[in-house]
Design an enzyme around this catalytic site. Sequence first.
Site, mmCIF file in Angstrom:
data_model
loop_
_atom_site.group_PDB
_atom_site.id
_atom_site.type_symbol
_atom_site.label_atom_id
_atom_site.label_comp_id
_atom_site.label_asym_id
_atom_site.label_seq_id
_atom_site.Cartn_x
_atom_site.Cartn_y
_atom_site.Cartn_z
ATOM 1 N N SER A 146 0.949 -1.086 -0.015
ATOM 2 C CA SER A 146 -0.049 -0.101 -0.057
ATOM 3 C C SER A 146 1.056 1.349 -0.046
ATOM 4 C CB SER A 146 -0.846 0.110 1.254
ATOM 5 O OG SER A 146 -1.634 1.255 1.460
ATOM 6 N N TYR A 180 -1.114 -0.922 10.390
ATOM 7 C CA TYR A 180 -1.386 -1.296 9.107
ATOM 8 C C TYR A 180 -0.209 -0.743 8.189
ATOM 9 C CZ TYR A 180 -3.491 -1.184 4.315
ATOM 10 O OH TYR A 180 -3.897 -1.304 3.064
#
Length: 257
Positions: free
Chosen positions: A138, A148
């Site tokens: 990401s 994350y």
Amino acid sequence: MTTALITGATAGIGAAFARRLAADGHNLVLVARDTGRLQQLATDLHDRHGVEAEVLTADLATEDGIAQAEKRLADPRNPVDLLVNNAGFGNKGRFLEVSMADELTMLKVHCEAVLRLTAAAAGPMRERRRGAVINVASVAAFVPRGTYGASKAWVVQFTQGVARDLAGTGVRLMALCPGFVRTEFHQRAGMGTDNIPGWMWLDADKLVGAALTDLARGKTVSVPDPRYKALTGLVKLAPRGLLGGVSSKAGRKYGPQ
């Protein structure tokens, strides 16, 4: 015909990879937790493109699920030529608001599963002198933003390191770093998306097409959109302290923790 194994294949980026690879004539191994959705996707792709689409129900947040996928990747009778490590999720809430069990589950899926499945696939690929692994990370990997972002940063660093280690063996590795993609990701995490500007959204099918082009070009990191290429370029130039404050505010407003 070559075979691709895709984790998190029922929707979003995983399903887009399945559609594109089936259209290109690849047989598929579709991995996810939802057997019914996997079987429906496998049937649709077989009927539309005439490829074989195998279903493997496995939860990569569990030891048994990872072991099942490892076993399939290591099967010498049915070799896998392309692995797409796409399975992943986000947690809603700031650090200490998310349970430790959920944080550890994220690391299991984003890091341990990626590590083990990459190893299971790359070994046989090296012996055959061909194959590729795409690890979906990401753009959150490039900013300091909780578990994350940290897990996705690990995916990028791990992929680049293994790509160097396996250079010259015929095995290619690439970390795919998308921005916001119209998938079920936010809905599953219970996150609203109304406050995310329209220009920030990417189409999953176009994203996959760009990613496969970058893989063919030999890139080890793919940020497959000019908008996010520009943003990641700015991130590299921004002072680390300023970047941390901006990313913290943006993460609370838009993204997973």
